[in-house]
Design an enzyme around this catalytic site. Sequence first.
Site, PDB file in Angstrom:
ATOM      1  CB  CYS A 313      -0.953   0.021   1.189  1.00 22.17           C
ATOM      2  SG  CYS A 313      -1.615  -1.560   1.690  1.00 22.17           S
ATOM      3  NE  ARG A 342       0.973  -9.238   5.208  1.00 25.78           N
ATOM      4  CZ  ARG A 342      -0.275  -9.022   4.818  1.00 25.78           C
ATOM      5  NH1 ARG A 342      -1.257  -9.752   5.321  1.00 25.78           N
ATOM      6  NH2 ARG A 342      -0.541  -8.079   3.935  1.00 25.78           N
ATOM      7  CD  GLN A 360      -1.955  -9.169  -0.671  1.00 28.67           C
ATOM      8  OE1 GLN A 360      -1.738  -7.984  -0.906  1.00 28.67           O
ATOM      9  NE2 GLN A 360      -2.665  -9.561   0.373  1.00 28.67           N
ATOM     10  CG  ASP A 362      -1.902  -5.326  -3.265  1.00 29.18           C
ATOM     11  OD1 ASP A 362      -3.108  -5.062  -3.133  1.00 29.18           O
ATOM     12  OD2 ASP A 362      -1.053  -5.120  -2.392  1.00 29.18           O
ATOM     13  CG  HIS A 364      -2.756   0.126  -3.621  1.00 27.09           C
ATOM     14  ND1 HIS A 364      -1.773  -0.816  -3.878  1.00 27.09           N
ATOM     15  CD2 HIS A 364      -3.159  -0.071  -2.347  1.00 27.09           C
ATOM     16  CE1 HIS A 364      -1.583  -1.537  -2.782  1.00 27.09           C
ATOM     17  NE2 HIS A 364      -2.402  -1.112  -1.840  1.00 27.09           N
ATOM     18  CE  LYS A 443     -11.298  -6.607   6.719  1.00 28.98           C
ATOM     19  NZ  LYS A 443     -10.253  -7.647   6.784  1.00 28.98           N
ATOM     20  CG  HIS A 490      -5.861  -0.272   0.201  1.00 27.62           C
ATOM     21  ND1 HIS A 490      -4.549  -0.220   0.621  1.00 27.62           N
ATOM     22  CD2 HIS A 490      -6.421   0.912   0.583  1.00 27.62           C
ATOM     23  CE1 HIS A 490      -4.328   0.946   1.231  1.00 27.62           C
ATOM     24  NE2 HIS A 490      -5.456   1.637   1.219  1.00 27.62           N
TER      25      HIS A 490
END
Length: 617
Positions: A313, A342, A360, A362, A364, A443, A490
């Site tokens: 992010c 992580r 991911q 991912d 944005h 979310k 996101h």
Amino acid sequence: MAQDGPPDATADETEEQALFEAPERGSADELLDAGAHSDLDAMRHSTAHVMAEAVLDLFPETQLGIGPAITDGFYYDFKLDRPLTPSDLAAIEERMAASVAADHPFVRREMPPEEGRTFFAERNQPFKVEILDDLAAKAKADGSPMPPVSVYEHGAFVDLCKGPHVASTGKIGPFKLLAVAGAYWRGDEKRPMLQRIYGTVWQTQEDLDAYLWRRAEAKKRDHRRLGVALDLFSFHDVSPGAAFWHPKGQRIWRTLEGAMRQLQERRGYQEISTPIVVSEKLWRQSGHWDLYRENMFLIESEGQLFSLKPMNCPESSIVYRTKKRSYRDLPLRYSEYGRLHRNERSGTLSGLTRVRQFIQDDAHLYVRPDQLTAEIQALLGEVREAYSWVGLEPRFAFATKPDKAIGDPALWERAEQLIKEAFAAADISYDLKPKDGTFYAPKIDIYIDDALGREWQMATIQVDLVMLPERFDLTYTDEEGKEQRPMAIHRAIYGSLERFIGILVEHFAGAFPLWLAPVQAVVVPIADRHIDAARELAGVLRERGLHVDVDESSNRMQYKIRAAQEQKVPYMVVLGDREIEARTASPRTRAGEQQPAEAWDSFADRLAAESAARGVT
């Protein structure tokens, strides 16, 4: 139509809802949470008490941990002098059956705090004493009196508990003890290791039998076993929690990635890539340093502190800020397949579904306020399309502001209202998950049920008016030349590619649909003299973009066919003199169906069209 909760609830319904409400996450009260958030859960928690009674009866020196209801069952943690055996489980079940037959009522009573602590201390139950001490410390910190100690008893058994329970032990349905596993007290590897007994209980014998079948089937489908059997991936102690992808597994990965990239191209995404090692300065600015640091891998270099990035992010905002943005530039959709790390505890790692390193799909999205509703609607459509490729039907949940959140409450209220409006505009129903948003954004969570009816949380869409726009001072100029804040979305549709593939392995039991199968066809030459023709047919198929192997081994034909079936290959083509002379293929499916002969080009075109359609058969 979207709904936030049950309309016109009666007073009794409201009281029941409060009874089944989970405690605040991370609170001291969570130690006492029965996990009983429905009537069936209450029965499961009651069965856990009956199991604890049986264990204490058989092993009087047992120290009791906790025993909540969980999905499809319950567990209870015990400290015992010796490891439990299968024969012990049978004896425990027998004692439990006697307690159920006795139909003891579950009776709640309260004790003054000191009396309750003494009660459990005298019975050598240090884990119960620790829970009470934690609750006392919480009350002191809050400046409130310690509440009475709530216990439930049935027969001679007494346990520290807030409930709820069924009326009596006789109301417990058919049950089965399933397994024993190790579990650290409170999930902390520095605390005592306890023995956790898992069990399940259902309203009817039919329900129990169906669950036991699903459980046995789930073992057969376990992606950790199939991943090795199908040569997709492996795990090694040189890098715990990180998958080593083998060629077939990597092909599945790239196929999913390619399909998502095509979807993103149609929607006008722009792909970026950002560094894996990032300075602590960025995480302090985003808020992750204060609220997420314990989950990050830290690196020190030349007197500076960095971390392996746990999410993409903040880095996307750096790209956004490299130039001045106009209202005409928005919506701006950045996608990234970023490698994330992580620091999950080793005891929580579980194949591909819980890892330390993952990637991911991912993205944005930076949008103007007037674009947000339409953008969320489009994202919901993206989710539905992508999940249709693998035959999954998504369900949606709306997670609101948690207690630990950053930013202006007014911005949170606005973000939550915009999500509600997007759901209403798309005419999509959803479940409400109070206080379950991230620390920076409410979310939308996406869930699916797999082939065995198991629920999995998958994708997420977060509406962020706080972290990226405010903390990174993102702006764009509007029509009048004034600076405005963009809104950030996101989103991850697959989520973690590792986890998504692990779920798909189990959903399909390794028999992927043709478009996703790592090997889509195997050509089987009957004899060595047929190998050249088999290679030629494989070339015809590969020209259409298909993944094809030729089994050139010296094994007998039936063995080759069986090996391809065990590898879940969708099509097998046997080539002998007759087929080569006619240049035809007589494909056999992995289910054993023999299909009519067809010309090589026709067969190749049919498979290519089937693969391109991304269907599930």
